[in-house]
Design a protein around this motif. Structure first.
Motif, PDB file in Angstrom:
ATOM      1  N   ASN A 291       0.840  -1.197   0.000  1.00 23.55           N
ATOM      2  CA  ASN A 291       0.000   0.000   0.000  1.00 23.55           C
ATOM      3  C   ASN A 291       0.880   1.254   0.000  1.00 23.55           C
ATOM      4  N   PRO A 292       0.825   2.054  -1.106  1.00 28.20           N
ATOM      5  CA  PRO A 292       0.118   1.889  -2.368  1.00 28.20           C
ATOM      6  C   PRO A 292       0.519   0.601  -3.082  1.00 28.20           C
ATOM      7  N   ILE A 299      -4.730   2.548  -3.695  1.00 26.13           N
ATOM      8  CA  ILE A 299      -4.478   2.928  -2.303  1.00 26.13           C
ATOM      9  C   ILE A 299      -5.649   2.437  -1.467  1.00 26.13           C
ATOM     10  N   VAL A 329       2.598   9.323  -3.463  1.00 22.93           N
ATOM     11  CA  VAL A 329       1.206   9.626  -3.808  1.00 22.93           C
ATOM     12  C   VAL A 329       1.193  11.060  -4.322  1.00 22.93           C
ATOM     13  N   PHE A 336      -3.518   9.227   1.639  1.00 30.22           N
ATOM     14  CA  PHE A 336      -2.935   7.926   1.961  1.00 30.22           C
ATOM     15  C   PHE A 336      -3.054   7.681   3.460  1.00 30.22           C
TER      16      PHE A 336
END
Length: 532
Positions: A291-292, A299, A329, A336
């Protein structure tokens, strides 16, 4: 004498300025010409079938002076390149009286996994020295802010040496670096309370951390659940030392009533994969998430994260979450949520977070990865791997200085990095739209997950590998979906975090391959029509 010296310096400076102006002008001319060729390629790929047979666009060759020429000689070879190793090249090495069975297995895995990367290392593209070399849009590296990193790492606070940096370190990582990592993650992961440096372990890369976790959490033959497509390095890292299996949780691209977005991960899919694995006699010890996400760019929302964590607790599973792209991001509309931001984790002793500087800071050559875990036993066991996988003391000092420079990171690096990522992403996605190539539009990571199914005839993994080989023959490296255990053939990961001129040239090679694919398909269609 002083005046003569001054005049000489002035002349040298004027020459340098003139050279820089010429180089800038040449670079602009190259970019304009590449844009012109790209338009021709796009028009062809959008054109009707019959007219396509007449069209041929040659790729440019940049000579040593930086000038652009076009013509047959500049076209990348359509024949297999002798510099690109084939699996058959390595077969003699597999028959060895010197290696153990395990050693032979490692040798085979290495050669089959890294043959294309090895060819790239031996034949890299260079604007002046090797204009027909490989352009690598397959390896996820951020090359957009190398200028900023070189400048920052060259400052005086980085150039420090003392005896402690030249001696064996604490195997978990130098205390000063673990302190900075804890503070860094506390700040950027928005942890509800300061993170404890004693819960930090530092090794030479995130794959080393993952491999160590696989060893200390599993016995040989046990398994982790991993949603697919997933980063292929997990398979290598879990197999090398630990002999841990990865059980795929297959996700589909098709949108249905239960699948509201492409490649959607749900608890139902996790549970189904777990129960099927257990019924087949597998012992599942954990769940691995990125994650990402890599290669999708998804996400996870905080609600989704909690669902996955609660699922894992229900079945007494460890959760390893790789957050190596947490600062990549670049879409400002997206928030996030790090797992470290969750105030009350369902099972903190079985939740382990990995992060490193390779992606977010574009310094993969530093070989730095960090583990944060609330479990002291896990931290201690993983820390022992520092005996084999520690980082040099001087590198640890530089990393510590970098991570503590919050003002430079927030005011200089991150705004510039995100701006350049947005620009490169915009360029790539616009080209993909022009080519009518489907892709996942996400605002995180260094890559785009693209769908080239329409160029496969038939749509099989064999055809996917043939298309992958055609990209390689044109000195362009992409990552095919099979490398990520994707269930559906035709998907590729394309890394866009590359310098603008190289990215444009790479897209020209990309379009040339697709042009050839289209021409071959048209020829087959005409041949079949003539037979009928």
């Amino acid at each position: 004498m002083f005046i003569v010296h001054f005049i000489q310096l002035k002349v040298i400076r004027q020459r340098r300025q003139l050279d820089e102006e010429k180089h800038t002008q040449s670079t602009c001319e190259q970019a304009d010409y590449l844009d012109h060729l790209m338009c021709k390629m796009v028009n062809f790929l959008q054109s009707g079938a019959e007219s396509g047979l007449e069209c041929q666009v040659y790729l440019p060759c940049l000579d040593s002076r930086g000038d652009i020429r076009s013509g047959q000689s500049a076209q990348p070879s359509r024949q297999p390149d002798p510099l690109v190793p084939h699996l058959s090249d390595f077969e003699p090495a597999f028959i060895s009286h010197d290696l153990s069975n395990r050693g032979a297995d490692i040798s085979i895995t290495y050669h089959s996994s890294f043959q294309n990367y090895t060819a790239y290392q031996q034949d890299k593209f260079h604007e002046d020295k090797n204009t027909l070399g490989f352009i690598n849009l397959g390896t996820s590296e951020n090359k957009l802010c190398i200028d900023l990193m070189i400048e920052r790492l060259g400052q005086s606070d980085m150039n420090h040496i003392e005896d402690v940096l030249l001696q064996y370190p604490d195997w978990r990582g130098q205390p000063f670096l673990r302190e900075e990592v804890a503070q860094f993650l506390t700040y950027y992961c928005r942890a509800p309370a300061p993170l404890d440096p004693e819960n930090v372990v530092v090794l030479n890369g995130c794959c080393s951390v993952f491999s160590a976790l696989a060893v200390v959490l599993c016995d040989p033959g046990e398994a982790f659940l991993v949603p697919t497509p997933f980063y292929g390095g997990f398979a290598l890292s879990s197999h090398l030392y630990a002999k841990v299996e990865l059980i795929p949780v297959h996700l589909e691209s098709e949108i249905t009533e239960t699948n509201t977005r492409p490649f959607q991960l749900t608890v139902d899919k996790l549970e189904q994969a777990l129960l099927e694995a257990e019924s087949a006699g597998e012992k599942v010890r954990g769940l691995v998430l990125t994650n990402p996400q890599n290669p999708l760019g998804d996400i996870y929302s905080q609600d989704s994260l909690m669902e996955y964590l609660k699922f894992a607790k229900r079945y007494n599973l460890h959760v390893i979450i790789d957050e190596i792209y947490l600062l990549s991001v670049f879409d400002e509309s997206i928030t996030f949520h790090s797992v470290l931001s969750i105030e009350s984790l369902p099972d903190p002793n079985r939740t382990h977070v990995i992060w490193g500087t390779s992606k977010d800071f574009g310094i993969s050559g530093f070989r730095f990865g960090a583990l944060y875990t609330h479990n002291k036993e896990v931290a201690s066991a993983v820390g022992f791997f520092g005996y084999l996988h520690s980082i040099s003391g001087i590198a640890q000092h530089k990393l510590s200085q970098l991570l503590r420079d919050r003002e430079w990171i927030d005011r200089v690096y991150l705004p510039t990095n995100h701006s350049r990522l947005r620009s490169a992403h915009r360029y790539i996605t616009n080209k993909l739209k022009e080519l009518e190539i489907p892709f996942l539009y996400r605002g995180a990571g260094l890559y785009v997950w693209i769908n080239l199914k329409k160029y496969l005839d038939p749509c099989t993994f064999e055809e996917e590998m043939l298309l992958h080989r055609r990209f390689l023959d044109s000195k362009l490296i992409l990552s095919c979906g099979k490398a990520y255990m994707c269930k559906e053939p035709g998907w590729f990961r394309l890394v866009f975090a590359e310098k603008p001129l190289r990215l444009k040239l790479a897209m020209l090679r990309f379009c040339q391959v697709l042009q050839d694919q289209k021409r071959a398909r048209i020829a087959r269609q005409l041949e079949n029509e003539m037979k009928d």
